[in-house]
Scaffold this motif. Structure first.
Motif, PDB file in Angstrom:
ATOM      1  N   LEU A  29       0.828  -1.202   0.000  1.00 10.24           N
ATOM      2  CA  LEU A  29       0.000   0.000   0.000  1.00 10.24           C
ATOM      3  C   LEU A  29       0.861   1.250   0.000  1.00 10.24           C
ATOM      4  O   LEU A  29       1.932   1.278   0.606  1.00 10.24           O
ATOM      5  CB  LEU A  29      -0.876   0.053   1.252  1.00 10.24           C
TER       6      LEU A  29
ATOM      7  N   CYS B  32       0.208   5.594   0.571  1.00 13.30           N
ATOM      8  CA  CYS B  32      -0.842   6.482   1.058  1.00 13.30           C
ATOM      9  C   CYS B  32      -0.350   7.916   1.153  1.00 13.30           C
ATOM     10  O   CYS B  32       0.843   8.186   1.169  1.00 13.30           O
ATOM     11  CB  CYS B  32      -1.367   6.024   2.405  1.00 13.30           C
ATOM     12  N   HIS B  33      -1.310   8.804   1.187  1.00 13.27           N
ATOM     13  CA  HIS B  33      -1.065  10.213   1.505  1.00 13.27           C
ATOM     14  C   HIS B  33      -1.945  10.463   2.715  1.00 13.27           C
ATOM     15  O   HIS B  33      -3.144  10.733   2.593  1.00 13.27           O
ATOM     16  CB  HIS B  33      -1.459  11.100   0.332  1.00 13.27           C
ATOM     17  N   LYS B  34      -1.361  10.304   3.890  1.00 15.32           N
ATOM     18  CA  LYS B  34      -2.171  10.336   5.101  1.00 15.32           C
ATOM     19  C   LYS B  34      -2.790  11.698   5.386  1.00 15.32           C
ATOM     20  O   LYS B  34      -3.773  11.779   6.098  1.00 15.32           O
ATOM     21  CB  LYS B  34      -1.371   9.849   6.302  1.00 15.32           C
TER      22      LYS B  34
ATOM     23  N   VAL C  84      -5.450   6.228  -0.170  1.00 13.34           N
ATOM     24  CA  VAL C  84      -4.773   4.941  -0.063  1.00 13.34           C
ATOM     25  C   VAL C  84      -4.733   4.352  -1.462  1.00 13.34           C
ATOM     26  O   VAL C  84      -5.732   4.357  -2.173  1.00 13.34           O
ATOM     27  CB  VAL C  84      -5.512   3.984   0.898  1.00 13.34           C
TER      28      VAL C  84
ATOM     29  N   CYS D 236      -3.221   0.958  -3.856  1.00 12.80           N
ATOM     30  CA  CYS D 236      -2.652  -0.375  -3.855  1.00 12.80           C
ATOM     31  C   CYS D 236      -2.608  -0.896  -5.284  1.00 12.80           C
ATOM     32  O   CYS D 236      -3.573  -0.745  -6.030  1.00 12.80           O
ATOM     33  CB  CYS D 236      -3.488  -1.300  -2.987  1.00 12.80           C
TER      34      CYS D 236
ATOM     35  N   ASN E  82     -10.367   6.847  -1.587  1.00 14.89           N
ATOM     36  CA  ASN E  82     -10.412   8.173  -0.993  1.00 14.89           C
ATOM     37  C   ASN E  82     -11.117   8.044   0.355  1.00 14.89           C
ATOM     38  O   ASN E  82     -12.328   7.866   0.414  1.00 14.89           O
ATOM     39  CB  ASN E  82     -11.153   9.134  -1.923  1.00 14.89           C
TER      40      ASN E  82
ATOM     41  N   CYS F 230       2.596   8.034  -3.297  1.00 16.20           N
ATOM     42  CA  CYS F 230       1.839   9.241  -3.653  1.00 16.20           C
ATOM     43  C   CYS F 230       2.713  10.452  -3.354  1.00 16.20           C
ATOM     44  O   CYS F 230       3.450  10.464  -2.374  1.00 16.20           O
ATOM     45  CB  CYS F 230       0.571   9.342  -2.813  1.00 16.20           C
TER      46      CYS F 230
ATOM     47  N   ASN G  21      -0.324  15.362  -3.575  1.00 13.27           N
ATOM     48  CA  ASN G  21      -1.461  14.563  -4.015  1.00 13.27           C
ATOM     49  C   ASN G  21      -1.728  14.704  -5.512  1.00 13.27           C
ATOM     50  O   ASN G  21      -2.834  14.482  -5.964  1.00 13.27           O
ATOM     51  CB  ASN G  21      -2.709  14.929  -3.203  1.00 13.27           C
TER      52      ASN G  21
END
Length: 119
Positions: free
Chosen positions: A13, A15-17, A22, A24, A35, A87, A91
């Motif tokens: 995975l 991600c852009h926390k 997320v 994958c 999203n 990512c 974003n």
């Protein structure tokens, strides 16, 4: 998260926390984007249902103009397995690396109210 129906157990995975994105990859070269902005809250509520992907980016058709005059293996001879996904901090980009050392970068472009992605 609803994901690829596969027997492969490897999954990585990205991600852009900060925004709850997320991503994958799967064993067919596609990226599954979820999203989940509610997950970046200080105390997020647990998600108690299957989350469908917001977008699915398919691996692009590739052309190698130098293939016929070389000893390269055709790009479509083996499955494209996404090994790693990342990512960008803003974003705007998703980068995928495959099992055959290819890198593909998707850039976010704005459409109407929807987001369109291009490879």
């Amino acid at each position: 998260l609803k994901w690829s129906d596969t027997d492969n157990f490897y999954m990585n995975l990205g991600c852009h926390k900060g925004v709850g994105l997320v991503v994958c990859g799967d064993d067919k070269g596609s990226l599954w984007l979820y999203n989940c902005p509610s997950m970046v809250a200080t105390q997020p509520e647990p998600i108690k249902k299957v989350v469908e992907p917001s977008t699915r980016l398919m691996w692009p058709d590739l052309q190698d103009e130098h293939l016929e005059n070389s000893r390269k293996v055709p790009l479509d001879r083996h499955d494209i397995i996404i090994d790693k996904v990342a990512c960008s901090h803003d974003n705007q980009h998703v980068v995928a690396v495959t099992s055959n050392n290819m890198v593909c970068i998707w850039r976010r472009t704005e459409g109407n109210d929807d987001t369109t992605d291009e490879a």
